[in-house]
Design an enzyme around this catalytic site. Sequence first.
Site, mmCIF file in Angstrom:
data_model
loop_
_atom_site.group_PDB
_atom_site.id
_atom_site.type_symbol
_atom_site.label_atom_id
_atom_site.label_comp_id
_atom_site.label_asym_id
_atom_site.label_seq_id
_atom_site.Cartn_x
_atom_site.Cartn_y
_atom_site.Cartn_z
ATOM 1 N N LEU A 1 0.924 -1.249 -0.247
ATOM 2 C CA LEU A 1 0.055 0.061 0.247
ATOM 3 C C LEU A 1 0.674 1.494 -0.072
ATOM 4 O O LEU A 1 2.319 1.554 1.195
ATOM 5 C CB LEU A 1 -0.750 -0.252 1.042
ATOM 6 C CG LEU A 1 -2.041 0.859 1.318
ATOM 7 C CD1 LEU A 1 -3.478 0.427 0.524
ATOM 8 C CD2 LEU A 1 -2.947 0.647 2.629
ATOM 9 N N ASP A 2 0.589 2.397 -1.107
ATOM 10 C CA ASP A 2 1.882 3.697 -1.299
ATOM 11 C C ASP A 2 2.048 3.900 0.015
ATOM 12 O O ASP A 2 0.973 4.188 0.848
ATOM 13 C CB ASP A 2 1.065 4.390 -1.980
ATOM 14 C CG ASP A 2 1.689 3.615 -3.536
ATOM 15 O OD1 ASP A 2 2.228 2.662 -4.404
ATOM 16 O OD2 ASP A 2 1.026 3.714 -4.566
ATOM 17 N N PRO A 3 2.855 5.001 0.579
ATOM 18 C CA PRO A 3 3.433 5.786 1.879
ATOM 19 C C PRO A 3 2.169 6.659 1.868
ATOM 20 O O PRO A 3 1.512 6.905 3.151
ATOM 21 C CB PRO A 3 4.075 5.953 1.442
ATOM 22 C CG PRO A 3 5.953 4.619 0.652
ATOM 23 C CD PRO A 3 4.397 4.670 -0.034
ATOM 24 N N VAL B 1 -0.913 6.625 1.269
ATOM 25 C CA VAL B 1 -2.302 6.152 1.406
ATOM 26 C C VAL B 1 -2.514 5.114 2.242
ATOM 27 O O VAL B 1 -1.561 4.416 2.940
ATOM 28 C CB VAL B 1 -1.998 4.829 0.182
ATOM 29 C CG1 VAL B 1 -3.988 4.473 0.010
ATOM 30 C CG2 VAL B 1 -2.098 5.459 -1.747
#
Length: 309
Positions: A38-40, A42
């Site tokens: 999960l992207d930083p 997000v």
Amino acid sequence: MINGVLLLHKERGMTSHDCVFKVRKILHTKKVGHTGTLDPEVSGVLPICIGRATKIVEYLTDKSKTYDAEITIGFSTTTEDQTGEIVEEKKVQNPISEEEIDAALKQFQGTIEQIPPMFSAVKIGGKKLYEYAREGIEIERPSREISIHRIERTTPALFENGTVSFRFTVLCSKGTYVRTLAVDIGKKLGFPAHMSHLIRTGSGDFTLDECITLDELRDISEEGTVDEHLVPIERALNHLPKWEINDTLASKVENGAVLPMPDEFAHFAEEDRVAVFAPSGRCMAIYMKHPTKQNLMKPAKILSQDKQS
């Protein structure tokens, strides 16, 4: 030993690996693994497998994901989200009607092709795309097939300062880049765009309401009640077909035996899996169609019990 799936509410600014590191430290266990990056920037649902549950990571990454996203139309960025530098700007002179927006969103529902963004962990030529991007190199990326199961606007469209922004919810397959989706929605409406906010609200049937924060995990760890807050392996695998076996077969499964295929699974393709349950209700293994022997099934994963259990 602690076994199960922790539903973590990941905060913005942390990588998925940061979360795994902190969970290991809080719970004093090395057997911890996340179920997909999960992207930083997000926040939201990040299922983390602990103990025996680390064996089922690959079966949780394939689950569909639900996101609450915000798109800002009027300029695009290097990263396709709010953290990047502006690369193209085209002021929106007049409000875009919500009917036009909804019609554009509808065109993305179904199976579509998507080109992954340069700032992503997709590997090409043995190197991650974001590594090329940081060197200022843009390379050609092959498109990938993704599925948008549902997409709909959830707020009115706000027109201000030459931009239009609105929120939408999307239920999509694994590997979908919602920021790229936002860019493509903008293109469909005739403008550069980017994703200005994103939160993952669901992963499979796991929801944000069920999640706990790292601070809450510290508290329940001190209280000794971590087990009460974990999703059992049996529930985590409820998206797989269920095969309930008797004690005789259970002893064979424990030893990784090949078993006759029940008629109900005769239609199985090579990639299909079934969760095998003992009479006690414990999930013992995950079985698959035997690749070379007809009408037989073999273990894809044995979920052994801990020695102390």
